[in-house]
Motif scaffolding. Structure first.
Motif, PDB file in Angstrom:
ATOM      1  N   LEU A  98     121.729  -7.267   4.915  1.00  0.00           N
ATOM      2  CA  LEU A  98     121.447  -7.175   6.345  1.00  0.00           C
ATOM      3  C   LEU A  98     120.225  -6.282   6.561  1.00  0.00           C
ATOM      4  O   LEU A  98     120.252  -5.104   6.239  1.00  0.00           O
ATOM      5  CB  LEU A  98     122.644  -6.593   7.088  1.00  0.00           C
ATOM      6  N   PRO A  99     119.149  -6.861   7.087  1.00  0.00           N
ATOM      7  CA  PRO A  99     117.888  -6.124   7.155  1.00  0.00           C
ATOM      8  C   PRO A  99     118.006  -4.789   7.887  1.00  0.00           C
ATOM      9  O   PRO A  99     117.399  -3.797   7.465  1.00  0.00           O
ATOM     10  CB  PRO A  99     116.954  -7.065   7.906  1.00  0.00           C
ATOM     11  N   ALA A 100     118.764  -4.733   8.977  1.00  0.00           N
ATOM     12  CA  ALA A 100     118.806  -3.485   9.752  1.00  0.00           C
ATOM     13  C   ALA A 100     119.409  -2.369   8.920  1.00  0.00           C
ATOM     14  O   ALA A 100     118.895  -1.250   8.870  1.00  0.00           O
ATOM     15  CB  ALA A 100     119.611  -3.693  11.025  1.00  0.00           C
ATOM     16  N   ILE A 101     120.517  -2.684   8.248  1.00  0.00           N
ATOM     17  CA  ILE A 101     121.203  -1.663   7.462  1.00  0.00           C
ATOM     18  C   ILE A 101     120.377  -1.290   6.244  1.00  0.00           C
ATOM     19  O   ILE A 101     120.210  -0.125   5.912  1.00  0.00           O
ATOM     20  CB  ILE A 101     122.607  -2.171   7.081  1.00  0.00           C
ATOM     21  N   PHE A 110     117.380   0.787   7.373  1.00  0.00           N
ATOM     22  CA  PHE A 110     117.753   2.164   7.698  1.00  0.00           C
ATOM     23  C   PHE A 110     117.962   2.973   6.424  1.00  0.00           C
ATOM     24  O   PHE A 110     117.471   4.098   6.296  1.00  0.00           O
ATOM     25  CB  PHE A 110     119.019   2.183   8.546  1.00  0.00           C
ATOM     26  N   GLU A 170     113.959   7.269   1.469  1.00  0.00           N
ATOM     27  CA  GLU A 170     112.577   7.554   1.098  1.00  0.00           C
ATOM     28  C   GLU A 170     112.019   8.719   1.904  1.00  0.00           C
ATOM     29  O   GLU A 170     111.224   9.512   1.399  1.00  0.00           O
ATOM     30  CB  GLU A 170     111.702   6.309   1.265  1.00  0.00           C
ATOM     31  N   LEU A 171     112.439   8.824   3.156  1.00  0.00           N
ATOM     32  CA  LEU A 171     111.968   9.953   3.966  1.00  0.00           C
ATOM     33  C   LEU A 171     112.455  11.263   3.356  1.00  0.00           C
ATOM     34  O   LEU A 171     111.678  12.195   3.142  1.00  0.00           O
ATOM     35  CB  LEU A 171     112.483   9.815   5.394  1.00  0.00           C
ATOM     36  N   ARG A 206     113.556  11.884   0.364  1.00  0.00           N
ATOM     37  CA  ARG A 206     113.035  12.154  -0.975  1.00  0.00           C
ATOM     38  C   ARG A 206     111.541  12.440  -0.962  1.00  0.00           C
ATOM     39  O   ARG A 206     110.998  12.976  -1.911  1.00  0.00           O
ATOM     40  CB  ARG A 206     113.331  10.986  -1.910  1.00  0.00           C
ATOM     41  N   GLY A 207     110.902  12.063   0.149  1.00  0.00           N
ATOM     42  CA  GLY A 207     109.462  12.263   0.228  1.00  0.00           C
ATOM     43  C   GLY A 207     109.055  13.724   0.314  1.00  0.00           C
ATOM     44  O   GLY A 207     107.991  14.102  -0.118  1.00  0.00           O
ATOM     45  N   ALA A 208     109.920  14.550   0.903  1.00  0.00           N
ATOM     46  CA  ALA A 208     109.564  15.959   1.088  1.00  0.00           C
ATOM     47  C   ALA A 208     110.540  16.823   0.290  1.00  0.00           C
ATOM     48  O   ALA A 208     111.692  16.439   0.107  1.00  0.00           O
ATOM     49  CB  ALA A 208     109.593  16.324   2.562  1.00  0.00           C
ATOM     50  N   TYR A 267     119.377  11.585  -2.871  1.00  0.00           N
ATOM     51  CA  TYR A 267     119.242  11.487  -4.327  1.00  0.00           C
ATOM     52  C   TYR A 267     120.473  10.849  -4.945  1.00  0.00           C
ATOM     53  O   TYR A 267     120.383  10.070  -5.898  1.00  0.00           O
ATOM     54  CB  TYR A 267     118.966  12.870  -4.928  1.00  0.00           C
ATOM     55  N   ARG A 270     134.404 -12.991  -6.061  1.00  0.00           N
ATOM     56  CA  ARG A 270     134.409 -13.834  -4.874  1.00  0.00           C
ATOM     57  C   ARG A 270     135.118 -15.156  -5.162  1.00  0.00           C
ATOM     58  O   ARG A 270     135.853 -15.681  -4.329  1.00  0.00           O
ATOM     59  CB  ARG A 270     132.982 -14.108  -4.368  1.00  0.00           C
ATOM     60  N   GLN A 325     136.433  -5.920  -0.723  1.00  0.00           N
ATOM     61  CA  GLN A 325     137.298  -5.753  -1.891  1.00  0.00           C
ATOM     62  C   GLN A 325     136.497  -5.833  -3.179  1.00  0.00           C
ATOM     63  O   GLN A 325     136.714  -5.055  -4.111  1.00  0.00           O
ATOM     64  CB  GLN A 325     138.384  -6.836  -1.906  1.00  0.00           C
ATOM     65  N   LEU A 341     136.707  -2.705  -5.524  1.00  0.00           N
ATOM     66  CA  LEU A 341     137.555  -2.826  -6.707  1.00  0.00           C
ATOM     67  C   LEU A 341     136.782  -3.203  -7.964  1.00  0.00           C
ATOM     68  O   LEU A 341     137.204  -2.883  -9.067  1.00  0.00           O
ATOM     69  CB  LEU A 341     138.642  -3.879  -6.464  1.00  0.00           C
ATOM     70  N   ILE A 342     135.679  -3.889  -7.795  1.00  0.00           N
ATOM     71  CA  ILE A 342     134.979  -4.410  -8.976  1.00  0.00           C
ATOM     72  C   ILE A 342     133.654  -3.696  -9.194  1.00  0.00           C
ATOM     73  O   ILE A 342     133.395  -3.156 -10.266  1.00  0.00           O
ATOM     74  CB  ILE A 342     134.722  -5.927  -8.832  1.00  0.00           C
TER      75      ILE A 342
END
Ligand code: ADP
Ligand code: MG
Lengths: 260, 602, 408
Positions: free
Chosen positions: C225-228, C231, C237-238, C240-242, C283, C304, C312, C316-317
């Motif tokens: 899901l692109p939004a998740i 984010f 990255e933000l 870890r950037g500083a 991290y 699946r 699940q 679980l896996i």
């Protein structure tokens, strides 16, 4: 559905009169721009054993993975045991519950024991009690001939044993259809036989099976129909004898000459 | 799209829309949270009336920074202080990365050495220092540098080649652009072009010869030749600016090189300073005064020490040290520790005319402080180069005449008047009655480059190039710490090349060096470089521990700026952006390296 | 045909001299290296030893050990942190003992013994000074050893293991913080905390809270899901950037602003914990992602195909396998975080490092020493940090080895 067709469609329908458990109508699938499955028409009757053969990359795996929605198709209708395979989560779950699948690479879960591998889905999906699940698991482990391995980890088993566990794992869910994707291709030659033996027994007990394999001996022994695929389409359909004695298509003949 | 024709699928059960629903919910919750935080921040800022914009960037910073790669004074605005911070981060990161790589590779290779001792020591180094916090290491080195190195004005450690080392840092000779630098530039440009052409031709010739060979020696030779000839040609003429002038206030030992537009010989506000002018300063006769003190040096107290500004051999004709106060002169004597830089004041109790250990302290073990002394120097001359801002500084000589005035009044101090008092020793410029110093300044010729050597006139270095003790301590800690990680990467990288590779190349008849250079190294580098680059980034980010060593890089300066202006939000945005830029830079490098290095695989 | 009997190797292949010849003097270069390096090391060691035993001034350090250990934590309540440490060691001991009984847990056992020994030895130093510690020390020793013994001898306890942790951890926190009232369990506010106690609190809270957050972020980063996904990538990255020190600084300024409360109402410890946790979770996410990526897609597909739901399958896996694969990396991260807690000086906390750096050197007695005592203190701190981190780094390496050949 594409209406303009240059080549005649070869439909691989099951004989009339049987109870249709899988029907595939006008199935088309693309990976990006790549057209992997082209106008597939196929049906399977209850108790039937269908063997799918064809050169590597012809779309055999993709076809059977579409049946339990491991791959999503773009056109066509797939129905399993009366349930249409739509975008409905409920239908997808229902179909996955009723189809068992055996992979080329076994795909056992390495972090849990053989017993836990087998009982995981019955307990979590079918909501069985643990005792019942374990009892059924033992039953199927005996059936595939390795009850003594129940409490080992998959990594401690040989390839042939692992594949038999995988079959038992699928069977314990009591599926209506079993899908096999080249179950013996990753095995050492000396253990292929033990896996095939399990599959033959299963077929003889009346399990509905769709098997992608190049083991023509298996096809001849228990196969009801053989489907030859090439370049994403069904090229020829017939009984095993038909394929051994007089395959019609040039492509089929050339392929068979290589594997036999 | 296959759908069940009978019934539409509910949105929450449709795999297609399920994801969209989840994302919409997620984004909504996220936005709500952000909105709450945003209103909180804005209302809090409004109430506290702290600046929330960047208007303060142009205000006077008033932050003194001793470490400045570009011209800067405390009067400069905040933005300039921040730029200096960023440049200082780069300054420590770039050099740190190079040194850490060298040390790390050396240690990593040593860990695989056939020499047992070397192997063990390299291993101990890695295990000890990798597992100790960098912060502790920084204060260790910083304390060690400040506490155990000599202070500059005393006796700096003098290394061959005009290098000074002390708790004020490391100073060494450096080349700066001279008068003819502009004339030399076209030659450099030509040399680059020529070198590129030669490089290409050599490469083509090597390929045609179908033998292994190297193109860079010829390339380098071409470059060196053209720049060298260019240097000689460019430096031949006298290219000094026509209106170049020096203003020198002898009494303060300070001067300025500048472009004297109106020709009045004095520096006016609108006249441009002109840096890097080589000059010779001469003082016919002058006195360096100093009082004795108890110095803490290398963690011990050294009593009764007198220190004069550093004069090198050959910078003077004669020196003579004396006690200024008559009473004190009767009681004490001077003993040279290092002529003519430091001496001991002592009481010649046994009357043998020489210093014995213990005579520099009184019966209580206390040193003699505030004994007034002077070093009379005859024929002082020093070649130096004005700094980037045109500043010239020599030791603060007093006219010898002022000492005599002092002598005449007697050392009692009582009743001494005006300029003849001890104050006069330090000179009061502009007082006409005051005896003045006899000093001259003369501009020397310079070629395309001038060679500036460091000197130690007062409390700090002048000329040459200097790394401060803060910088060195931080650099040392960063390099030593990062090198442990690089060593592990190198070791793992070399070990990861299968043994069969060595065996195969040996079997092909390659020598040991060829095996390493042509087979092992190219493969190991592919494994080593990506994690090594992330260590480079770590080193750069770790330079933010600079406040522990009083080094002024971007984070240290930002915290000061945030405290002074109260503009926390803008400063925070700038800190984050600075580090993101650095991180992106390294990510870019990593991507390029990865793309170049990828082994073609099926 | 006759068998040829084995003969001993020719002389010069064995023995100390041969060993030295092979490993130290196998050629001119090697010989010179050995002599030069050996001389340098001996010289350095000799000088260091001389300084440590002669030149250095250790007195201010010994006189301020309590500050280094707990800062202003009330002396008559010192038994509480000691007992809390005993509780934690008991839990570790229980788990180690249970694992040992099951024939596993060599590694956790080693870690347990090391830290039990270290903790008991270090707290024993306090016994002569504070009456209250004596009884607690004995109790803590019994707890620590008892936990191991119980686990070893009563394998049935495996059923209550999770419960023991669930009760023991909060109990340890309550012991250190207090319950209220004026009695023995009076509250010790966090401004009184400091020294090594604070260092341990920061590191353990940081890594513990970051663990679930890191897993969520890692899963988010792998999401389709692109939004998740966006984010998660942005956050990771933000952060870890500083560097951490900037986030600590930012948290100390921004947390009151973000919550719109007065700066005094949020203790420095809370701000530091926020920064440390948010930082560590980014991290942690990258570590976990490494594990997730190492799981072949077939595992997911098989799950699946069996009808397990997406969640699940993950729970679980995928996750159990992924987490197991990254245990060494997580231990490595914990070591890093433990070292990095030294940066909380920037928010005005008095952790172990800051006490050594600022508090002890500014004590009147320390000022008597010319040049200060920071050199001695930094050496001491380095040794203490090292004793904790080095054992963990050994454990991490052992885990790596064990998992490498593991049950796959
Ligand atoms: N996930 C995928 N993305 C893109 N192409 C794929 C993917 N899976 C399979 N293919 C391509 O689809 C074709 C058919 O694959 P597959 O069904 O595995 O063939 P078969 O099982 O007959 O060997 C192959 O050319 C393969 O490269
Ligand atoms: Mg296939």
């Amino acid at each position: 559905m594409s209406a303009t067709e240059a080549v005649p469609r070869v439909a691989a329908h099951a004989p009339e009169g049987g109870e249709r458990i899988i029907t595939i109508d006008g199935l088309n699938k693309w990976f990006g721009d790549f057209h992997v499955l082209k106008d597939i028409d196929l049906s399977v009757n209850r108790g039937e054993v269908v063997v799918v053969i064809g050169p590597s990359g012809s779309g055999k795996s993709t076809l059977i993975r579409c049946v339990n929605r491991l791959e999503e198709h773009q056109e066509g209708v797939i129905t399993v045991d009366g349930t249409p395979l739509t975008d409905d989560v409920r239908n997808i779950d229902l179909i996955r519950r009723e189809t068992g699948m055996v992979f080329q690479q076994f795909n056992l879960f390495p972090h849990i024991t053989v017993m836990e591998n087998i009982t995981l889905a019955p307990i979590r999906v079918r909501k069985w009690k643990k005792s019942k699940a374990e009892e059924r698991a033992m039953y199927f482990l005996e059936k595939v001939g390795i009850p003594e391995q129940a409490h080992k980890y998959p990594g401690q088993l040989s390839g042939g044993q692992q594949q038999r566990v995988a079959i038992a794992r699928a069977l314990t869910m009591e599926p209506k259809v079993m899908l096999f994707d080249e179950p013996t291709s990753a095995l050492d030659p000396e253990v292929i036989g033990e896996v095939l033996q399990v599959m033959v027994t299963l077929a003889k007990e009346g399990m509905t099976m769709v098997v992608v394999t190049h083991e023509m001996g298996f096809a001849r022994e228990v196969g009801d129909r053989v489907i030859f695929m090439d370049a994403g389409q069904i090229v020829e359909v017939g009984t095993p004898e038909h394929f051994f004695e007089n395959p019609q298509e040039e492509r089929t003949r050339s392929f068979l000459s290589k594997i036999l | 799209m296959p759908t069940d024709p009978q019934r539409p699928i509910p949105v929450w059960r449709n795999v297609k829309t399920l994801g969209i629903v989840a994302q919409v919910v997620f984004v909504a919750v996220l936005l709500a949270a952000l909105a709450i935080l945003w209103t909180n921040v804005t209302s809090a800022l409004a109430r506290s009336d702290l600046p929330a914009n960047f208007g303060w960037l142009d205000a006077r910073a008033g932050i003194p920074i001793s470490e400045r790669p570009i011209p800067y004074t405390a009067d400069d605005p905040y933005w300039r202080a921040l730029v200096i911070g960023f440049l200082n981060t780069l300054k420590i990161a770039l050099i740190g990365v190079v040194l850490a790589t060298l040390l790390g590779v050396a240690v990593g290779v040593s860990r695989l050495s056939g020499n047992w001792l070397l192997r063990q020591i390299a291993g101990a180094y890695v295990e000890l220092l990798r597992n100790t916090p960098l912060a502790v290491q920084i204060i260790f080195w910083y304390t060690a540098a400040i506490a155990t190195l000599p202070p500059t004005i005393s006796a700096p450690i003098r290394l061959p080649g005009g290098i000074y080392f002390s708790n004020k840092g490391l100073a060494f000779p450096f080349l700066y652009p001279g008068f003819a630098f502009q004339q030399w530039l076209p030659w450099i440009l030509a040399a680059v072009v020529l070198a590129a052409v030669v490089h290409r031709l050599r490469r083509r010739a090597i390929r045609a010869s179908e033998r292994p060979g190297r193109a860079w020696p010829a390339t380098l030779a071409a470059f060196v030749l053209v720049t060298g000839v260019g240097y000689v040609v460019a430096s031949a003429g006298d290219d000094r600016p026509a209106d170049l002038a020096i203003e020198f206030t002898a009494d303060r030992g300070r001067g300025l090189s500048f472009l004297d537009a109106d020709g009045d010989g004095e520096h006016d506000r609108d006249e441009a300073r002109y840096g890097f002018v080589p000059v010779t300063v001469r003082v016919a006769e002058g006195a360096l005064t100093a009082r004795s003190q108890n110095l803490v040096e290398q963690r011990t107290v050294k009593p009764s020490v007198v220190r004069y500004a550093v004069l090198e051999d050959g910078e003077y004709d004669a020196v003579d040290a004396r006690l200024l106060d008559e009473d004190q002169a009767e009681r004490f004597d001077l003993h040279w520790v290092e002529k003519p830089i430091s001496a001991l004041v002592y009481e010649d109790r046994n009357g043998d005319g020489a210093w014995q250990a213990g005579e520099e302290v009184d019966a209580n073990g206390e040193g003699f402080r505030n004994v007034q002394t002077a070093l009379v120097v005859e024929g002082f001359r020093r070649d130096l180069v004005s700094d980037r801002d045109g500043l010239i500084r020599i030791p603060g000589f007093d006219p010898v005449a002022s000492l005599e005035a002092e002598d005449a009044t007697g050392g009692s101090g009582v009743g001494s008047v005006g300029a003849s008092g001890p104050v006069g020793l330090f000179g009061t410029p502009g007082d006409d009655d005051e005896p003045t110093l006899d000093a001259t300044v003369e501009i020397r010729p310079s070629g395309a480059l001038v060679y500036s050597t460091p000197t130690v006139p007062v409390s700090n270095y002048e000329g040459g190039f200097r790394f401060t003790a803060s910088y060195l301590a931080l650099l040392l800690a960063l390099v030593i710490y990062t090198a442990t990680f690089i060593a592990e990467i190198v070791r793992a990288g070399i070990l990861a090349v299968p043994k069969g590779q060595t065996e195969a190349s040996k079997a092909l008849g390659l020598s040991g060096a060829q095996t390493f250079g042509l087979v092992i190294f190219p493969q190991a580098v592919r494994i080593i470089l990506p994690p090594m680059i992330s260590q480079f980034l770590n080193l750069t980010k770790n330079s933010s521990l600079a406040p522990l060593a009083a080094y002024a890089e971007i984070f240290a300066i930002s915290t000061i700026v945030a405290n002074q202006t109260g503009a926390s939000v803008p400063v925070i945005i700038m800190i984050i952006l600075s580090y993101l830029v650095i991180s992106w830079f390294f990510a870019l490098v990593l991507n390029i390296v990865n793309a170049r290095m990828a082994i073609v695989e099926r | 045909m006759q068998m040829i009997p084995s003969r001993p190797p020719p002389p010069g292949e064995r023995g100390l001299v041969a060993w030295a010849r092979r490993n130290l003097f196998s050629g001119p270069v090697n010989g010179v290296t050995s002599v030069v390096v050996g001389t340098l090391v001996l010289l350095a060691a000799w000088n260091l030893l001389g300084w440590v035993t002669g030149g250095a001034s250790w007195q201010p350090l010994w006189n301020n050990l309590k500050l280094l250990a707990v800062y202003r934590y009330p002396a008559d309540l010192l038994w509480r942190p000691v007992l809390a440490a005993g509780t934690l060691l008991m839990l570790t001991g229980l788990s180690a003992g249970l694992a040992r009984h099951a024939g596993k847990g060599r590694i956790i056992g080693g870690v347990y013994w090391w830290f039990t020994g270290l903790a008991l030895a270090l707290t024993a130093i306090a016994i002569p000074f504070w009456e209250s510690v004596r009884v607690a020390w004995v109790a803590a020793s019994l707890l620590a050893l008892g936990g191991y013994a119980a686990g070893r001898l009563a394998p049935g306890l495996v059923r209550i293991q999770t419960w023991a942790w669930a009760v023991g951890l909060p109990a340890a926190v309550v012991l250190v913080y207090g319950l209220g009232g004026d009695g023995p369990m009076e509250v010790v506010r966090t401004v009184e905390w400091g020294g090594f106690l604070l260092t341990l609190v920061l590191a353990s809270v940081g890594i513990t809270v970051a663990f679930p957050l890191g897993i969520l972020l890692a899963l988010g980063r792998q999401s389709r899901l692109p939004a998740i996904k966006g984010f998660s990538i942005g956050y990771i990255e933000l952060i870890r950037g500083a560097p951490l020190i900037t986030w600590l600084f930012i948290a100390s300024l921004m947390v009151p602003l973000l919550l719109d409360v007065s700066p005094d109402s949020i203790p420095a410890l809370t701000r530091a914990m926020v920064a440390v946790t948010l930082f560590a979770s980014a991290y942690m996410a990258e570590n976990v992602r490494g594990g997730l990526q190492s799981i072949p897609n077939g595992q997911r597909e098989a799950a699946r195909a069996l009808g397990l739901s997406g969640w699940q399958t993950t729970r679980l896996i995928v996750l159990p396998q992924a987490l197991r694969a990254v245990i060494p990396a997580i231990v490595g991260q914990a070591i890093g975080l433990f070292k990095d807690t030294s940066l909380v000086f920037i928010v005005g906390l008095f952790d172990f490092f800051e006490i050594g750096r600022r508090v002890i050197p500014s004590q009147p007695e320390s000022l008597l020493y010319p040049g200060g005592v920071l050199l001695e203190i930094s050496l001491f701190m380095a040794v203490v940090y090292w004793f904790f981190t080095y054992r963990m780094s050994i454990a991490s390496r052992q885990l790596e080895k064990e998992l490498g050949v593991g049950e796959r």
